[in-house]
Design a protein around this motif. Structure first.
Motif, PDB file in Angstrom:
ATOM      1  N   GLU A  42       0.895  -0.847   0.210  1.00 42.57           N
ATOM      2  CA  GLU A  42       0.090   0.078   0.003  1.00 42.57           C
ATOM      3  C   GLU A  42       0.510   1.409  -0.846  1.00 42.57           C
ATOM      4  N   MET A  43       1.828   0.977   0.453  1.00 44.33           N
ATOM      5  CA  MET A  43       2.519   2.237   0.596  1.00 44.33           C
ATOM      6  C   MET A  43       2.951   2.602  -0.737  1.00 44.33           C
ATOM      7  N   ILE A  44       4.103   1.895  -1.476  1.00 41.61           N
ATOM      8  CA  ILE A  44       4.702   1.506  -2.179  1.00 41.61           C
ATOM      9  C   ILE A  44       3.519   2.329  -3.466  1.00 41.61           C
ATOM     10  N   ARG A  45       2.436   1.328  -3.527  1.00 37.00           N
ATOM     11  CA  ARG A  45       1.552   2.064  -4.410  1.00 37.00           C
ATOM     12  C   ARG A  45       1.075   3.347  -4.117  1.00 37.00           C
ATOM     13  N   ALA A  46       0.861   4.337  -2.851  1.00 35.77           N
ATOM     14  CA  ALA A  46       0.227   5.582  -2.720  1.00 35.77           C
ATOM     15  C   ALA A  46       2.393   6.710  -3.469  1.00 35.77           C
ATOM     16  N   VAL A  47       3.049   5.776  -2.749  1.00 35.43           N
ATOM     17  CA  VAL A  47       4.116   6.485  -3.486  1.00 35.43           C
ATOM     18  C   VAL A  47       4.166   6.882  -5.254  1.00 35.43           C
ATOM     19  N   ARG A  48       4.173   5.480  -5.957  1.00 36.69           N
ATOM     20  CA  ARG A  48       4.012   5.417  -7.542  1.00 36.69           C
ATOM     21  C   ARG A  48       2.806   6.529  -7.834  1.00 36.69           C
ATOM     22  N   GLU A  49       1.186   6.550  -7.333  1.00 37.92           N
ATOM     23  CA  GLU A  49       0.296   6.782  -7.515  1.00 37.92           C
ATOM     24  C   GLU A  49       0.571   8.939  -7.255  1.00 37.92           C
ATOM     25  N   ALA A  50       1.974   9.384  -6.447  1.00 40.12           N
ATOM     26  CA  ALA A  50       2.405  10.042  -6.563  1.00 40.12           C
ATOM     27  C   ALA A  50       3.097  10.897  -7.158  1.00 40.12           C
ATOM     28  N   SER A  51       3.789  10.054  -7.834  1.00 36.65           N
ATOM     29  CA  SER A  51       4.833  10.373  -9.028  1.00 36.65           C
ATOM     30  C   SER A  51       4.384  11.902 -10.036  1.00 36.65           C
ATOM     31  N   GLY A  52       5.361  12.408 -10.332  1.00 39.80           N
ATOM     32  CA  GLY A  52       4.580  12.732 -11.539  1.00 39.80           C
ATOM     33  C   GLY A  52       4.029  13.807 -10.470  1.00 39.80           C
ATOM     34  N   ALA A  53       3.483  14.258  -9.192  1.00 36.76           N
ATOM     35  CA  ALA A  53       2.770  15.570  -8.904  1.00 36.76           C
ATOM     36  C   ALA A  53       3.576  15.944  -7.602  1.00 36.76           C
ATOM     37  N   GLU A  54       2.988  15.013  -6.348  1.00 33.55           N
ATOM     38  CA  GLU A  54       3.274  15.984  -5.757  1.00 33.55           C
ATOM     39  C   GLU A  54       4.560  15.851  -4.801  1.00 33.55           C
ATOM     40  N   TYR A  55       5.159  14.295  -5.447  1.00 35.30           N
ATOM     41  CA  TYR A  55       5.928  13.873  -4.203  1.00 35.30           C
ATOM     42  C   TYR A  55       7.677  13.967  -5.625  1.00 35.30           C
ATOM     43  N   THR A  56       7.395  13.669  -6.812  1.00 31.34           N
ATOM     44  CA  THR A  56       9.120  13.937  -6.756  1.00 31.34           C
ATOM     45  C   THR A  56       9.167  14.340  -8.246  1.00 31.34           C
ATOM     46  N   GLY A  57       7.758  13.510  -8.764  1.00 34.58           N
ATOM     47  CA  GLY A  57       8.136  14.139 -10.367  1.00 34.58           C
ATOM     48  C   GLY A  57       9.423  13.493 -11.342  1.00 34.58           C
ATOM     49  N   GLU A  58      10.175  12.674 -11.149  1.00 37.86           N
ATOM     50  CA  GLU A  58      10.906  12.680 -11.716  1.00 37.86           C
ATOM     51  C   GLU A  58      11.212  10.913 -11.865  1.00 37.86           C
ATOM     52  N   GLY A  59       9.793  10.413 -11.772  1.00 34.55           N
ATOM     53  CA  GLY A  59      10.065   9.528 -12.433  1.00 34.55           C
ATOM     54  C   GLY A  59       9.582   7.952 -11.456  1.00 34.55           C
TER      55      GLY A  59
END
Length: 225
Positions: free
Chosen positions: A171-188
């Motif tokens: 669940e944590m990895i899914r949350a990070v994956r869904e945030a990619s490209g938006a509020e997390y880092t957006g670097e892939g």
């Protein structure tokens, strides 16, 4: 080496031949080799298809899966470590002890609990040595044994902990994956998950252990009401 036609690959992998062609087009599956006019696939294509199926079952989209395969994994790591922190490509994770070291660890408990530890998966005999797959879990089992909890019950608790922590990790990895490209880092996706794993590992022991203790205390209080 084994070689397959597209239909044979589809049969072995359970992935339809037309889907295999589509995977080529979106870049998640390498192009086949050629034998005359025929497309020829190898074991690496079969392994990749099985990996794609596994990641899709975990909730990753094809664009994210492509980034996982393209991500650089440090050292001798495996790409699966990027999206699944439970995975280790090394079957020898854990600790290996000689017989003297095991006796020092178990002390006078050894005759009473050795067979139970083996049966519960805490220890594995490797010739003249002993493999401890999860040293922290073994330490926990010994603590529980000293306060009156038998090894069989601690083995059940070990499986519960591993199962629920595994679900939480997903669940944590899914949350990070869904945030990619938006509020997390957006670097892939690959970069984000790799950085998350490295940074969270340092805090996981402290945070995870304390949280588990708090939740056990809460559950006991609620049960006593």
């Amino acid at each position: 080496m084994d070689r397959y036609s597209r239909l044979q690959l589809a049969e072995l992998s359970g992935v339809a031949a037309r889907t295999i062609r589509y995977y080529h087009s979106v870049g998640v599956l390498p192009k086949p080799g050629r034998a005359g006019k025929e497309a020829v696939y190898g074991p690496e294509h079969l392994e990749r298809l099985r990996a794609i199926t596994t990641m899709q079952a975990r909730g990753l989209r094809l664009d994210a899966i492509r980034e996982v395969f393209e991500a650089e994994v440090p050292g001798d790591g495996d790409w699966r470590e990027v999206f699944d922190p439970r995975y280790s490509g090394d079957p020898e994770t854990g600790t290996v002890l000689d017989d003297e070291a095991l006796t020092a660890l178990l002390g006078d408990r050894r005759p009473e609990i050795l067979e139970d530890l083996i049966g519960a998966g805490y220890l594995e005999r490797r010739g003249e040595r002993w493999h401890v797959p999860e040293p922290a879990m073994l330490s926990g089992a010994l603590i529980l044994y000293d306060v009156g909890t038998d090894i069989a019950l601690s083995g059940v608790l070990r499986k519960l902990i591993r199962s629920h922590i595994g679900t939480l990790a997903d669940e944590m990895i899914r949350a990070v994956r869904e945030a990619s490209g938006a509020e997390y880092t957006g670097e892939g996706v690959g970069y984000d998950l790799d950085r998350f794993r490295d940074r969270f590992r340092a805090a996981a022991h402290e945070v995870g252990g304390a949280t588990l203790v708090e939740e056990i205390e809460r559950a006991v209080r609620e049960l006593d009401r």
